[in-house]
Design a protein around this motif. Structure first.
Motif, PDB file in Angstrom:
ATOM      1  N   ALA A 165       0.825  -1.213   0.000  1.00  0.00           N
ATOM      2  CA  ALA A 165       0.000   0.000   0.000  1.00  0.00           C
ATOM      3  C   ALA A 165       0.859   1.263   0.000  1.00  0.00           C
ATOM      4  O   ALA A 165       0.447   2.300  -0.548  1.00  0.00           O
ATOM      5  CB  ALA A 165      -0.918  -0.005   1.219  1.00  0.00           C
ATOM      6  N   VAL A 166       2.036   1.202   0.589  1.00  0.00           N
ATOM      7  CA  VAL A 166       2.929   2.365   0.595  1.00  0.00           C
ATOM      8  C   VAL A 166       3.396   2.667  -0.822  1.00  0.00           C
ATOM      9  O   VAL A 166       3.331   3.811  -1.297  1.00  0.00           O
ATOM     10  CB  VAL A 166       4.133   2.113   1.525  1.00  0.00           C
ATOM     11  N   GLU A 167       3.848   1.642  -1.512  1.00  0.00           N
ATOM     12  CA  GLU A 167       4.320   1.839  -2.884  1.00  0.00           C
ATOM     13  C   GLU A 167       3.181   2.245  -3.810  1.00  0.00           C
ATOM     14  O   GLU A 167       3.344   3.090  -4.694  1.00  0.00           O
ATOM     15  CB  GLU A 167       5.005   0.561  -3.379  1.00  0.00           C
ATOM     16  N   ASP A 168       2.014   1.646  -3.589  1.00  0.00           N
ATOM     17  CA  ASP A 168       0.853   1.994  -4.413  1.00  0.00           C
ATOM     18  C   ASP A 168       0.497   3.464  -4.267  1.00  0.00           C
ATOM     19  O   ASP A 168       0.165   4.140  -5.255  1.00  0.00           O
ATOM     20  CB  ASP A 168      -0.345   1.130  -4.023  1.00  0.00           C
ATOM     21  N   ALA A 169       0.552   3.984  -3.057  1.00  0.00           N
ATOM     22  CA  ALA A 169       0.233   5.393  -2.832  1.00  0.00           C
ATOM     23  C   ALA A 169       1.231   6.299  -3.533  1.00  0.00           C
ATOM     24  O   ALA A 169       0.864   7.356  -4.074  1.00  0.00           O
ATOM     25  CB  ALA A 169       0.204   5.686  -1.334  1.00  0.00           C
ATOM     26  N   LEU A 170       2.486   5.899  -3.549  1.00  0.00           N
ATOM     27  CA  LEU A 170       3.512   6.706  -4.213  1.00  0.00           C
ATOM     28  C   LEU A 170       3.323   6.706  -5.727  1.00  0.00           C
ATOM     29  O   LEU A 170       3.414   7.757  -6.383  1.00  0.00           O
ATOM     30  CB  LEU A 170       4.900   6.178  -3.850  1.00  0.00           C
ATOM     31  N   THR A 171       3.093   5.546  -6.294  1.00  0.00           N
ATOM     32  CA  THR A 171       2.911   5.484  -7.748  1.00  0.00           C
ATOM     33  C   THR A 171       1.620   6.187  -8.166  1.00  0.00           C
ATOM     34  O   THR A 171       1.576   6.836  -9.213  1.00  0.00           O
ATOM     35  CB  THR A 171       2.909   4.023  -8.228  1.00  0.00           C
ATOM     36  N   ALA A 172       0.587   6.095  -7.339  1.00  0.00           N
ATOM     37  CA  ALA A 172      -0.650   6.808  -7.648  1.00  0.00           C
ATOM     38  C   ALA A 172      -0.451   8.312  -7.645  1.00  0.00           C
ATOM     39  O   ALA A 172      -1.132   9.048  -8.373  1.00  0.00           O
ATOM     40  CB  ALA A 172      -1.731   6.413  -6.639  1.00  0.00           C
ATOM     41  N   ALA A 173       0.494   8.780  -6.850  1.00  0.00           N
ATOM     42  CA  ALA A 173       0.798  10.214  -6.806  1.00  0.00           C
ATOM     43  C   ALA A 173       1.716  10.644  -7.945  1.00  0.00           C
ATOM     44  O   ALA A 173       2.015  11.832  -8.079  1.00  0.00           O
ATOM     45  CB  ALA A 173       1.434  10.560  -5.468  1.00  0.00           C
ATOM     46  N   GLY A 174       2.184   9.685  -8.745  1.00  0.00           N
ATOM     47  CA  GLY A 174       3.008  10.012  -9.896  1.00  0.00           C
ATOM     48  C   GLY A 174       4.491   9.784  -9.716  1.00  0.00           C
ATOM     49  O   GLY A 174       5.277  10.048 -10.635  1.00  0.00           O
TER      50      GLY A 174
END
Length: 537
Positions: free
Chosen positions: A333-342
């Motif tokens: 979920a940490v990595e997903d949040a970062l990639t979702a932010a660009g």
């Protein structure tokens, strides 16, 4: 090749490990001032001091609030007991110091010690006739060594303190009642018995089960494997002159550290580590320095909103973020949040902390001039290795107490021309033929042993030796700025650190990592005394 600035063995203590045994006679009323008569019997005032010459906060070891002007506690690593005289590791929790405390004032000195599994000296037969003893060593105003022993002098259920000046003809100074409360050994000694200076340098030792004589039994020392801490009688002024990087939590402290390093959009990347565990982030500093990237911390399960905002400030909407550790360290979920932010993410991970450290070393650059090795089971030595490695154009890797992991051996084989420096006792024991060694009686003294690696000593960074989070960000801060990291107990300054600041200062800047709970205002004030004096306006 010889590692730069580090001799084959550095800062191992000025005197070899010798038990100083004092055998004396006691009267019925206890130890009195005057000459102490030697005998061949076990000393009724203790084995006194394991002379491993080193140099030697506001809670006592039992957790109550301080009552005098300046108090300090020192945490000690657990499971570091040894058997005397061989000094082989021993699992004796009744001798395992967890912390000791000193409360210093005009009226006298209060000392206390907590061990992992305490016993009542008046009931435990091992304590009879000094079969066990607590010892606090310090120096008087005249520079003479004195020892405060807490012990049971005979078979009667009495627990007492005895102050003496050791030597060929030891002198007893005074004695009185000691106590054990909530499993903590305590005594209060009046000032007229102590001859203590304004700043007392004091260390603690624990002896248990000397059934085979005063040079036998289980033994532990604090701080570390020996040394002393400096406790002032009055709180030092000037703590505000030190630069403190702190926030309400470890996450916010790392953010404050990043903000002190980088203006908006100027970081090369961000290194992200788990906030509540240290293994994968221990050697983050060389990677942070190579990438020109601060270290930020976040909870394992999710990206902290404050951290997400700080990442955008540092690297913009699409900047690079390096995650340290696998999904057990930082959840998907940490990595997903970062990639979702660009953001572009890279995860550096392996099957163990040793593999992750090698992955971080590879990411830092292909051909280091130096490899710095430290034990990976605990954080202080590894934190120091990571902070120091960039000063010698190097990377930091971890070794296991049982030996050098295969993945580390493979990396070393790939860089045969690199110098190898070992930091701390674990690495010193398991690494053969190192080019340089920095290993001292405790991690604070080890941090001092590394000072010669640095060309720039206009600034030092001070972090707690007792907990890791602020040191993770602080180690990267020190590495990026190219300045030394020194470790200290949270509440009192370790004497080798104090002496190094005095000898090498004055400093233009002393940066303290974390709030007063991490590094107290007493410590900050002691350190700030070694800043360049202010000039009059």
């Amino acid at each position: 090749m010889r590692g730069p600035g580090i001799p084959p063995v550095a800062a191992r203590g000025a005197v070899a490990s010798v038990v100083v045994v004092l055998a004396v006679a006691l009267g019925v009323a206890g130890l009195q001032a005057g000459p102490v008569v030697a005998s061949t019997a076990r000393s009724p005032i203790g084995p006194v001091w394991q002379d491993e010459a080193g140099a030697g906060g506001p809670l006592d070891a039992g957790g109550s609030a301080p009552t005098w002007a300046v108090a300090g506690c020192v945490q000690d690593a657990q499971s570091d007991v040894v058997d005397l005289p061989a000094r082989t590791p021993a699992d004796v929790p009744r001798a395992d110091i967890t912390r000791f405390c000193v409360d210093h004032a005009e009226s006298g000195l209060s000392v206390s010690m907590a061990v992992r599994v305490p016993t009542d000296p008046t009931r435990d037969p091992v304590w009879e006739s000094v079969g066990a003893a607590v010892a606090f060593g310090y120096e008087t105003t005249g520079g003479h060594r004195r020892v405060i022993n807490l012990l049971r002098p005979g078979s009667e259920p009495r627990f007492e303190y005895h102050v003496l000046e050791p030597g060929a003809d030891p002198v007893g100074i005074c004695s009185g009642a000691a106590s054990v409360d909530d499993g903590t050994y305590r005594a209060t000694i009046p000032a007229d018995c102590l001859d203590a200076p304004e700043v007392i340098e004091i260390g603690a030792q624990m002896f248990y089960d000397m059934s085979d004589g005063p040079e036998s039994g289980a033994f532990d020392a604090a701080p570390g494997d020996g040394g002393f801490v400096a406790v002032p009688r009055t709180a030092p002024a000037g703590a505000a002159r030190a630069t403190r990087l702190a926030g309400p939590t470890r996450v916010e402290t790392a953010i404050a550290t990043a903000q002190a390093l980088y203006a908006d959009g100027t970081a090369g990347a961000v290194v992200l580590a788990r906030a509540d565990a240290f293994p994968d982030a221990l050697v983050a500093a060389p990677l942070a320095a190579a990438l020109d990237a601060p270290v930020l911390l976040t909870p394992r399960e999710s990206l902290s909103p404050a951290v997400g905002e700080e990442i955008r400030r540092l690297v913009g909407e699409r900047g690079d973020v390096v995650l340290l550790g696998g999904v057990a360290a930082l959840a998907p979920a940490v990595e997903d949040a970062l990639t979702a932010a660009g953001h572009t993410t890279t995860r550096l991970a392996g099957a163990s902390r040793y593999d992750t450290a090698v992955a971080a070393a590879r990411a830092a650059g292909p051909l280091p001039r130096t490899v710095v090795l430290a034990g990976g089971a605990d954080f202080p030595d590894a934190l120091l290795a990571g902070a120091a490695a960039p000063a010698v154009e190097g990377v930091a890797l971890l070794v296991d107490p049982a030996g050098v992991p295969e993945v580390v051996e493979e990396y070393l084989a790939e860089v045969p021309d690199a110098d190898v420096i070992v930091v701390g006792d674990v690495a010193r024991r398991v690494v053969a033929d190192a080019d340089g060694t920095a290993a001292a009686l405790n991690p604070s003294a080890t941090s001092v042993a590394l000072l010669d690696l640095y060309a720039d000593e206009s600034e030092v960074v001070l972090a707690s030796v007792e907990d890791f989070p602020d040191g993770l960000a602080g180690g990267a801060y020190a590495a990026i700025r190219g300045v030394p990291l020194l470790l200290t107990p949270a509440e009192v300054l370790e004497t080798s650190v104090r002496d190094a600041l005095a000898e090498r200062g004055p400093y233009q800047r002393i940066t303290v990592m974390g709030g007063p709970d991490a590094v107290s205002d007493t410590v900050a004030g002691q350190a700030a005394a070694h800043l360049v004096p202010r000039t009059a306006p």
